[in-house]
Design an enzyme around this catalytic site. Structure first.
Site, PDB file in Angstrom:
ATOM      1  CG  ASP A  19      -2.271  -1.390   0.954  1.00 12.86           C
ATOM      2  OD1 ASP A  19      -2.341  -1.998   0.297  1.00 12.86           O
ATOM      3  OD2 ASP A  19      -1.567  -2.376   2.533  1.00 12.86           O
ATOM      4  CD  GLU A 228      -9.131  -2.642  -1.265  1.00 13.33           C
ATOM      5  OE1 GLU A 228      -9.383  -2.360  -0.143  1.00 13.33           O
ATOM      6  OE2 GLU A 228      -8.568  -3.540  -1.438  1.00 13.33           O
TER       7      GLU A 228
HETATM    8  O1  FUB Z   1      -3.405  -4.246   3.012  1.00 15.82           O
HETATM    9  C1  FUB Z   1      -5.057  -3.499   3.335  1.00 15.82           C
HETATM   10  C2  FUB Z   1      -5.935  -3.164   3.027  1.00 15.82           C
HETATM   11  O2  FUB Z   1      -5.124  -3.978   1.441  1.00 15.82           O
HETATM   12  C3  FUB Z   1      -5.070  -1.573   2.381  1.00 15.82           C
HETATM   13  O3  FUB Z   1      -6.222  -1.416   3.069  1.00 15.82           O
HETATM   14  C4  FUB Z   1      -6.012  -2.156   1.321  1.00 15.82           C
HETATM   15  O4  FUB Z   1      -5.945  -1.334  -0.247  1.00 15.82           O
HETATM   16  C5  FUB Z   1      -5.575  -3.669   0.281  1.00 15.82           C
HETATM   17  O5  FUB Z   1      -4.198  -3.252  -0.415  1.00 15.82           O
END
Ligand code: FUB
Length: 330
Positions: A19, A228
């Site tokens: 991330d 997301e």
């Molecule tokens: O790293 C945890 C979660 O996985 C992140 O918040 C999302 O964007 C995905 O990458």
């Protein structure tokens, strides 16, 4: 698994990182990633996100794009965040008021994802967390844009484990599902930040992402709908919102003249990487643009052990972005 020798290399290999939110601060590249860890809890991906059990942040830096990547050590630990119970997920950072701000999601003591802020005078930390999360904040994946006029916006939200579906009424509804396939997809949220960067100036609002005819992208359109990992950058005066499509594992983008949208869908930036999640940031360093992303090549596909990489990103003359195949020829 056969590894393509042409693929980008992980920025660091002594820890797992994911991330990545990249910024240029004080003339250097700073990367704010999650810190993936080994653990004995749930490791199977059942949509809950519980396999991502991160407990701290390590900030990475590079003097330039060819320099070795430095791990600046622990910058913030869960034990020092008074309101949080677990899961320090994807962070971002911003600079304003002669201060560096680290924005990060975590579950509060009731298991609800919230967004917190921590501050430092140094881009590499250590960061000191505020006593409480941002009032009115929810869900995950904060990304902050400080615009040319100094107004700052935080973009956030993620489906499934990120709980965005549960906030459609403005209250947390633990059993709420997403919209029907024929309904508009849920959009990320945006809130303008107060001048001190510690609270929302106004209620978060939902961003609309539309197709070239102005029709909302539908929930069934999993190649284009928001899942997301939002990121907003500016190029030639336009705002580019890029994000993960989740179930179809792409990084795609949409463009607007306004930081709060509506955004018009444009295309794919990054084709699927090894691993379920895909998450990115885009930054200009000197005269080039770079895409920071992660994959699970170093862990041979273990989803909760990811590694941050980067590659050059190129625009076409019309402002569209050239699609990147992470394992193609460089
Ligand atoms: O790293 C945890 C979660 O996985 C992140 O918040 C999302 O964007 C995905 O990458």
């Amino acid at each position: 698994m056969v590894k393509n020798s042409k693929q980008d290399k992980p920025l660091v290999t002594h820890i797992f990182t994911a991330d990545p939110s990249a910024h240029v601060f004080e003339g250097k590249l700073y990367i704010y990633p999650s810190h993936d860890i080994e653990h004995t809890g749930k490791t199977i991906d059942d949509g809950s996100g519980d396999q991502y059990a991160m407990e701290d942040y390590h900030i990475l830096s590079m003097d330039d794009e060819n320099a070795p990547c430095v791990d600046n050590g622990e910058a913030l630990h869960l034990r020092d965040v008074p309101w949080a119970s677990k899961q320090l997920w994807a962070p971002d950072a911003a600079y304003k008021n002669n201060t560096y701000y680290l924005f990060f999601p975590a579950r509060d003591k009731d298991g609800i994802f919230r967004i917190g802020v921590a501050t430092s005078l140094n881009p590499a930390g250590p960061f000191k967390a505020e006593e409480n999360y941002i009032p009115g904040s929810f869900s995950i994946d904060p990304a902050v844009l400080v615009d040319d006029d100094s107004r700052a916006y935080v973009y956030f939200g993620g489906l499934w484990g990120g709980q965005l579906e549960k906030w459609q009424t403005g209250e947390f509804q633990p059993d709420a599902d997403g919209p029907a396939p024929t309904e508009p997809a849920l959009g990320p949220r945006v809130a303008e930040l107060s001048d001190d960067m510690l609270t929302f100036k106004s209620e978060p609002k939902e961003i609309s992402i539309v197709d070239e005819n102005g029709h909302p992208i539908l929930a069934s359109d999993e190649d284009r709908r928001y899942f997301e990992g939002p990121w907003v950058h500016k190029y030639n005066g336009l705002y580019y919102l890029s994000y993960s499509t989740g179930t179809t594992h792409k990084i795609v983008y949409a463009v607007s003249e306004n930081p709060q949208g509506p955004f018009v869908f444009k295309g794919t930036i990054l084709t699927p990487v090894i691993g379920w999640t895909t998450h990115h940031s885009i930054v200009q360093f000197k005269d080039k643009w770079y895409l920071f992303y992660h994959d699970c090549s170093l862990s041979d596909g273990v989803d909760h052990k990811r590694s941050v990489k980067f590659t050059e990103l190129k625009y076409n003359e019309d402002g569209t972005i050239q699609t990147i195949d992470p394992y193609g020829d460089k």
